[in-house]
Design an enzyme around this catalytic site. Structure first.
Site, mmCIF file in Angstrom:
data_model
loop_
_atom_site.group_PDB
_atom_site.id
_atom_site.type_symbol
_atom_site.label_atom_id
_atom_site.label_comp_id
_atom_site.label_asym_id
_atom_site.label_seq_id
_atom_site.Cartn_x
_atom_site.Cartn_y
_atom_site.Cartn_z
ATOM 1 C CG ASP A 277 -2.183 -0.528 -1.199
ATOM 2 O OD1 ASP A 277 -2.691 -1.673 -1.242
ATOM 3 O OD2 ASP A 277 -1.001 -0.286 -1.514
ATOM 4 C CE LYS A 284 0.199 -1.330 1.542
ATOM 5 N NZ LYS A 284 1.559 -1.490 1.002
ATOM 6 N NE ARG A 358 4.183 -2.852 -9.417
ATOM 7 C CZ ARG A 358 5.365 -3.156 -8.887
ATOM 8 N NH1 ARG A 358 6.171 -4.019 -9.475
ATOM 9 N NH2 ARG A 358 5.758 -2.592 -7.762
HETATM 10 N N1 BES Z 1 1.085 2.022 -2.107
HETATM 11 C C1 BES Z 1 2.196 1.171 -1.934
HETATM 12 C C2 BES Z 1 3.527 1.932 -1.891
HETATM 13 C C3 BES Z 1 3.704 2.884 -0.749
HETATM 14 C C4 BES Z 1 4.384 2.482 0.384
HETATM 15 C C5 BES Z 1 3.259 4.193 -0.827
HETATM 16 C C6 BES Z 1 4.566 3.356 1.431
HETATM 17 C C7 BES Z 1 3.447 5.077 0.229
HETATM 18 C C8 BES Z 1 4.107 4.657 1.350
HETATM 19 C C9 BES Z 1 2.264 0.173 -3.073
HETATM 20 O O1 BES Z 1 1.045 -0.220 -3.605
HETATM 21 C C10 BES Z 1 2.915 -1.064 -2.574
HETATM 22 O O2 BES Z 1 2.350 -1.693 -1.715
HETATM 23 N N2 BES Z 1 4.083 -1.397 -3.124
HETATM 24 C C11 BES Z 1 4.800 -2.540 -2.747
HETATM 25 C C12 BES Z 1 5.236 -3.255 -4.001
HETATM 26 C C13 BES Z 1 5.823 -4.621 -3.780
HETATM 27 C C14 BES Z 1 4.756 -5.569 -3.263
HETATM 28 C C15 BES Z 1 6.408 -5.124 -5.068
HETATM 29 C C16 BES Z 1 6.010 -2.105 -1.928
HETATM 30 O O3 BES Z 1 6.588 -1.062 -2.240
HETATM 31 O O4 BES Z 1 6.312 -2.771 -0.945
HETATM 32 ZN ZN ZN Z 2 -0.471 1.133 -3.394
HETATM 33 MN MN MN Z 3 0.152 -1.803 -2.532
#
Ligand code: BES
Ligand code: ZN
Ligand code: MN
Length: 510
Positions: A277, A284, A358
């Site tokens: 990801d 990110k 999601r």
């Molecule tokens: N895979 C990440 C969530 C995550 C963060 C897992 C840290 C393990 C460790 C997920 O896909 C993500 O990036 N979520 C975002 C959602 C937001 C953009 C609404 C988040 O949590 O910042």
């Molecule tokens: Zn993710």
């Molecule tokens: Mn993500």
């Protein structure tokens, strides 16, 4: 993996490199735990005092190594802390046994054979010790090749404990044998899930993951269906395709089915399988992407749980759905502002390509719903917000049914996985209203984990009981090892899912 045997031998005469005993925290200092009486005798009954002199207290996680007296064949005694001594006439908590066995196994890396004489009240205690030992002995060394091949120690660090005899285990007792077989099957599959999480994302892309599932399916007689990009396009899986669109490694939806001729119920498990990801176009920043190979931990957990159910011959049908994609930025990637037409027919405006989990889960949940299972449980490293809420060791449980959420929580507690119920507040739904599409993939920042849960709920078929486990915290251990949990991939949720399958089989769950 460490080879385990049940042994009726007495500790003093056993040929081993080390003897593991338990030490509990008593009111007046360390107390030698039941099972180790013969070892204590070899120290003239003064072992508790010797341990106290060495600074031992019996606290959880504590390891004290001491040389053996003349009466013991094994040269080394390893005293491992069990925490508070239980009240009179009550037994040690299985989780304390699991942790102690794990800590001891880790302390014995590089050792060939150890005897474990921990307090075994019943077969469940034996299962806990076996599980903790096998999980604690885990190490991931597949990519350590810099040192010369014939210097195994330099190449791989210390090899895991090779052999362990569980003293007090009864090799001819049906309950003991069953507990050992269960612990072995679950620990083997859980460790395989850890391997998948730890595998670097340049090697584990969606196609490679699907092939590994296919091979395991063959080995265990499971049906495996893989939808590749062509099939996903034909089926209209816009969520999975949209997330995978930026990667040169195309997405897959893998369906893994275990069926029992005696099944009365059907449990569906859905796993988020983002093999990497990056965030996509909503990239990110550095500091947030180094461990994002762990974003397929949900799919790995589902995979391990279905194979475990098969190996245990549970009388329940279990279907695993692995939503596999790599979230990458490129000229073909989904943009913030794009609208995806999902498998359910709903349209989603993608406001943030980093909220990708999601999207893939939505398609898999809808596919799982079409079979009308008795319940669906999804598992995902879904939100950083859940980590902020619950920390890095506890997963959040959301559900569309309060009783089911409680049942899932109880199952998690029973197997020693820290978890906590979380709400799905209705007022957060409107934050995802989109001017363009049926729903947006983002809402309010506050309560981000619950917003994600509310999004998923929209893709669960009418009338189907569903729970969502957000394992973003516990899936990957950035810190040092503890208990039976190693650094890196942890195998979070595997044991909870296996327990849920068992409870579904016995009719004790919904
Ligand atoms: N895979 C990440 C969530 C995550 C963060 C897992 C840290 C393990 C460790 C997920 O896909 C993500 O990036 N979520 C975002 C959602 C937001 C953009 C609404 C988040 O949590 O910042
Ligand atoms: Zn993710
Ligand atoms: Mn993500």
């Amino acid at each position: 993996m460490t080879a385990l045997t049940l042994s009726t031998s007495a500790a003093p005469g056993l040929r081993a490199d080390a003897i593991v005993i338990g030490v509990a925290k008593g009111a007046k200092g360390p107390v030698v735990a039941p099972g180790a009486e013969a070892v204590d005798k070899a120290y003239d009954g003064k072992l508790a005092g010797v341990l106290e002199t060495l600074g031992a207290s019996g606290a959880e996680g504590e390891v004290t190594k001491l040389p053996s007296p003349a009466g013991l064949k094994a040269p080394l005694v390893v005293a491992v802390g069990l925490g508070a001594e239980p009240e009179k006439d009550s037994a040690f908590d299985p989780e304390a046994l699991r942790k102690a066995a794990g800590v001891a196994a880790r302390a014995l890396a590089g050792v060939k054979k150890a005897a474990f004489v921990l307090p075994l009240g019943d077969a469940a205690d034996l299962g806990a010790v076996a599980e903790g030992l096998l999980l604690g002995a885990y190490s991931f060394t597949a990519y350590k090749e810099s040192a010369s091949k014939n210097d195994a120690k330099a190449k791989n660090g210390k090899a895991p404990l090779a052999e362990a005899a569980l003293l007090g285990g009864k090799p001819r007792d049906a309950a003991h044998k069953a507990a050992l077989a269960r612990a072995t099957a679950v620990a083997e599959e859980l460790n395989r899930a850890r391997d998948l999480v730890n595998m670097p994302p340049n090697d584990l892309n969606p196609e490679a993951f699907a092939s590994i599932v296919q091979a395991a399916g063959k080995e265990h007689g499971l049906k495996v269906q893989v939808l590749d990009v062509k099939a996903l396009e034909k089926g209209g899986y816009g969520g999975i395709l949209g997330v995978g669109a930026g990667s040169t490694s195309g997405p897959r939806l893998v369906k893994l089915s275990y069926t029992s001729s005696k099944a009365k119920k059907h449990l569906a498990l859905v796993g988020k399988g983002i093999t990497y990801d990056s965030g996509g176009i909503s990239l990110k920043p550095a500091g947030h992407n180094e461990t994002m190979k762990c974003d397929m931990s949900g799919a790995a957990a589902v995979f391990a749980a279905v194979v475990s159910a098969a190996r245990l011959g549970l009388e329940v049908n279990v279907t695993g759905w692995l939503a596999l994609a790599e979230n990458m930025p490129s000229g073909s990637a989904t943009r913030p502002g794009d609208v995806l037409r999902m498998y359910s027919g709903k349209t989603v405006e993608v406001l943030n390509t980093d909220a990708e989990g999601r999207l893939v889960l939505a398609d898999a949940l809808w596919a799982a719903s079409a079979e009308k299972p008795d319940a669906i449980v999804d598992v995902a490293t879904l939100t950083g917000a859940m980590m902020l809420a619950l920390g890095s060791r506890t997963f959040g449980i959301m559900a569309n049914d309060d009783a089911f959420r409680t049942a899932v929580h109880e199952a998690a507690e029973e197997v020693g996985e820290p978890a906590w119920p979380m709400p799905l507040p209705e007022h957060l739904r409107k934050g995802m209203d989109s001017p363009t599409a049926d729903i947006a993939n983002m809402g309010e920042r506050m309560g981000g984990g619950l917003v994600a849960g509310l999004f998923l709920r929209e893709f669960v078929g009418e009338g189907i009981t569903w729970a969502h486990l957000d394992i973003a915290g516990p899936a990957f251990n950035d810190g040092g090892p503890f208990g039976y949990t190693p650094k890196g991939g942890t195998g979070s949720a595997v044991r909870t899912l296996v327990r849920l399958a068992e409870l579904t089989a016995s009719g004790d769950l919904g």
